[in-house]
Enzyme design. Structure first.
Site, mmCIF file in Angstrom:
data_model
loop_
_atom_site.group_PDB
_atom_site.id
_atom_site.type_symbol
_atom_site.label_atom_id
_atom_site.label_comp_id
_atom_site.label_asym_id
_atom_site.label_seq_id
_atom_site.Cartn_x
_atom_site.Cartn_y
_atom_site.Cartn_z
ATOM 1 N N GLY A 14 0.803 -1.229 0.000
ATOM 2 C CA GLY A 14 0.000 0.000 0.000
ATOM 3 C C GLY A 14 0.830 1.271 0.000
ATOM 4 N N ASN A 90 10.595 -0.321 4.414
ATOM 5 C CA ASN A 90 9.155 -0.054 4.507
ATOM 6 C C ASN A 90 8.347 -1.302 4.846
ATOM 7 O OD1 ASN A 90 6.471 1.213 3.602
ATOM 8 N ND2 ASN A 90 6.759 -0.421 2.088
ATOM 9 N N GLY A 92 6.377 -4.219 6.345
ATOM 10 C CA GLY A 92 5.858 -4.413 7.701
ATOM 11 C C GLY A 92 4.522 -5.129 7.675
ATOM 12 N N ASP A 96 -2.540 -8.047 15.014
ATOM 13 C CA ASP A 96 -3.108 -7.394 16.188
ATOM 14 C C ASP A 96 -3.853 -8.370 17.105
ATOM 15 O OD1 ASP A 96 -2.170 -5.123 14.961
ATOM 16 O OD2 ASP A 96 -4.131 -4.217 14.604
ATOM 17 N N TYR A 155 3.485 -4.791 17.536
ATOM 18 C CA TYR A 155 3.737 -3.766 16.502
ATOM 19 C C TYR A 155 4.327 -2.495 17.119
ATOM 20 C CZ TYR A 155 2.537 -0.967 12.306
ATOM 21 O OH TYR A 155 2.566 -0.164 11.189
ATOM 22 N N PRO A 185 4.223 7.305 9.923
ATOM 23 C CA PRO A 185 2.875 7.566 9.403
ATOM 24 C C PRO A 185 1.815 7.285 10.463
ATOM 25 C CG PRO A 185 4.121 6.084 7.951
ATOM 26 C CD PRO A 185 4.875 6.185 9.238
ATOM 27 N N TYR A 187 -2.564 6.738 10.437
ATOM 28 C CA TYR A 187 -3.432 5.758 9.779
ATOM 29 C C TYR A 187 -3.633 6.156 8.311
ATOM 30 C CZ TYR A 187 -4.239 3.375 14.143
ATOM 31 O OH TYR A 187 -4.054 2.630 15.284
HETATM 32 N N1 CAA Z 1 -8.510 1.619 24.816
HETATM 33 C C1 CAA Z 1 -9.102 1.026 25.901
HETATM 34 N N2 CAA Z 1 -9.952 0.008 25.791
HETATM 35 C C2 CAA Z 1 -10.228 -0.444 24.580
HETATM 36 C C3 CAA Z 1 -9.660 0.125 23.411
HETATM 37 C C4 CAA Z 1 -8.773 1.200 23.569
HETATM 38 N N3 CAA Z 1 -8.171 1.815 22.524
HETATM 39 N N4 CAA Z 1 -10.127 -0.534 22.337
HETATM 40 C C5 CAA Z 1 -10.966 -1.498 22.801
HETATM 41 N N5 CAA Z 1 -11.030 -1.401 24.152
HETATM 42 C C6 CAA Z 1 -11.837 -2.252 25.048
HETATM 43 C C7 CAA Z 1 -13.216 -2.493 24.450
HETATM 44 O O1 CAA Z 1 -14.075 -1.428 24.819
HETATM 45 C C8 CAA Z 1 -13.615 -3.797 25.080
HETATM 46 O O2 CAA Z 1 -14.015 -3.574 26.395
HETATM 47 P P1 CAA Z 1 -15.153 -4.481 27.074
HETATM 48 O O3 CAA Z 1 -14.609 -5.884 27.030
HETATM 49 O O4 CAA Z 1 -15.284 -3.920 28.433
HETATM 50 O O5 CAA Z 1 -16.362 -4.300 26.195
HETATM 51 C C9 CAA Z 1 -12.292 -4.566 25.151
HETATM 52 O O6 CAA Z 1 -11.258 -3.568 25.115
HETATM 53 C C10 CAA Z 1 -12.114 -5.517 23.977
HETATM 54 O O7 CAA Z 1 -12.123 -4.728 22.768
HETATM 55 P P2 CAA Z 1 -12.390 -5.377 21.379
HETATM 56 O O8 CAA Z 1 -13.820 -5.870 21.315
HETATM 57 O O9 CAA Z 1 -11.972 -4.436 20.284
HETATM 58 O O10 CAA Z 1 -11.427 -6.657 21.430
HETATM 59 P P3 CAA Z 1 -11.159 -7.668 20.313
HETATM 60 O O11 CAA Z 1 -10.371 -8.785 20.925
HETATM 61 O O12 CAA Z 1 -12.378 -7.991 19.529
HETATM 62 O O13 CAA Z 1 -10.220 -6.844 19.282
HETATM 63 C C11 CAA Z 1 -8.327 -5.697 18.528
HETATM 64 C C12 CAA Z 1 -8.964 -6.417 19.712
HETATM 65 C C13 CAA Z 1 -8.183 -6.671 17.338
HETATM 66 C C14 CAA Z 1 -6.932 -5.267 18.939
HETATM 67 C C15 CAA Z 1 -9.213 -4.507 18.112
HETATM 68 O O14 CAA Z 1 -9.454 -3.704 19.251
HETATM 69 C C16 CAA Z 1 -8.557 -3.649 17.063
HETATM 70 O O15 CAA Z 1 -8.525 -3.982 15.891
HETATM 71 N N6 CAA Z 1 -8.021 -2.489 17.466
HETATM 72 C C17 CAA Z 1 -7.324 -1.574 16.568
HETATM 73 C C18 CAA Z 1 -5.863 -1.893 16.542
HETATM 74 C C19 CAA Z 1 -5.149 -0.944 15.621
HETATM 75 O O16 CAA Z 1 -5.290 0.269 15.719
HETATM 76 N N7 CAA Z 1 -4.379 -1.487 14.697
HETATM 77 C C20 CAA Z 1 -3.680 -0.682 13.742
HETATM 78 C C21 CAA Z 1 -3.505 -1.467 12.479
HETATM 79 S S1 CAA Z 1 -2.905 -0.460 11.146
HETATM 80 C C22 CAA Z 1 -1.339 -0.117 11.582
HETATM 81 O O17 CAA Z 1 -0.779 -0.639 12.505
HETATM 82 C C23 CAA Z 1 -0.625 0.864 10.721
HETATM 83 C C24 CAA Z 1 -0.088 1.957 11.522
HETATM 84 O O18 CAA Z 1 1.122 2.050 11.662
HETATM 85 C C25 CAA Z 1 -0.980 2.966 12.111
#
Ligand code: CAA
Length: 248
Positions: A14, A90, A92, A96, A155, A185, A187
């Protein structure tokens, strides 16, 4: 501006695609790496698409998480194309998941692909840059290295490691005409970010002051800036490009 050989790891991905296109526009000969022999057909298809768009990019297989694969690919690049003087680390991946549920496999995969790789790849090209008294190395980190991210201990740790690598190497090669910098970067609208569950992604976008995801070309622009010949006094730095999501 001199035409240089630029290597972009994960160049067919990407952000990688936008970096390759931008470096072509800067007048360089660009080589993109892809991760495994099984992906050769996809890489060749990508190469043909780039050609249609007017970008001539060579493609080379390099598994960045294997030192041996990096050494083999580097040998091929040297013999087929010559010395690399612009290196963009780059490549990666993400695997998660919350720490409680994260197995050793997800930790290893992300640390080796995102951090070990920076050593493995750079090692192949550093001596020739030193001999040439010229080099531009840019390592792609992430907003999540500095701010941390729920669900990304692997990560965030790997990307934070890149900052230490950059700053240490920048000091070692500063007198050799080589700059080493990091970009971070936020998102970006790529398949990696689109893989995040939509409701979670919407919450993330709501936290970005600019109000949207970045376009890959907005990241590539920073690479062009740092790899320019005129950027010789900028080293050991980090450029954050995150729409204001994290300021430090
Ligand atoms: N802070 C605090 N609590 C959080 C939270 C946060 N940021 N996100 C979720 N929670 C809490 C939820 O509210 C939930 O609480 P309850 O159990 O009390 O309801 C609990 O944590 C579980 O959350 P999820 O339902 O989301 O848990 P999951 O196991 O289904 O998913 C996860 C976990 C896959 C990590 C999902 O939260 C997710 O995808 N998060 C985003 C991760 C992210 O930003 N990845 C970036 C990828 S792109 C990249 O990395 C490129 C780059 O450089 C930017």
């Amino acid at each position: 501006m001199a035409k240089r050989i630029a290597l972009v790891t994960g160049g067919t991905g990407g952000i990688g695609t936008a970096i390759c296109q931008r470096l072509c526009q800067e007048g360089h000969q660009v080589i993109a790496t892809y991760s495994s022999a099984a992906k050769k057909d996809v890489a060749l298809q990508w190469q043909a698409e780039q050609k249609e768009l007017g970008f001539v990019v060579e493609v080379v297989c390099m598994n960045v998480s294997s030192f041996e694969s990096c050494a083999e690919a580097a040998e091929l690049i040297r013999s087929e194309y010559g010395n690399v003087s612009i290196l963009v680390n780059n490549a990666g991946i993400t695997r998660d998941g919350v720490m409680k549920k994260m197995g050793h496999d997800k930790w290893d995969a992300v640390l080796s692909t995102n951090l070990d790789s920076v050593f493995y790849v750079t090692k192949q090209f550093l001596d020739q840059m030193i001999d040439a008294n010229y080099g531009r190395i840019v390592n792609v980190s992430s907003i999540n290295a500095q701010k941390g991210q729920f669900g990304q201990v692997n990560y965030s740790a790997a990307k934070a490691g890149i900052h230490g690598f950059t700053k240490a190497l920048a000091q070692e090669v500063a007198r050799k005409g080589i700059t080493v910098n990091t970009i971070s970067p936020g998102y970006v609208a790529t398949s990696m970010v689109m893989a995040i569950d939509q409701s979670v992604r919407d919450q993330i976008i709501a936290q970005i002051p600019v109000g949207r995801l970045a376009e890959p070309a907005e990241i590539a622009r920073a690479i062009a800036f740092l790899t320019a010949e005129e950027a010789g006094f900028m080293t050991g730095s980090n450029l954050a490009i995150n729409g204001g999501q994290h300021m430090c």
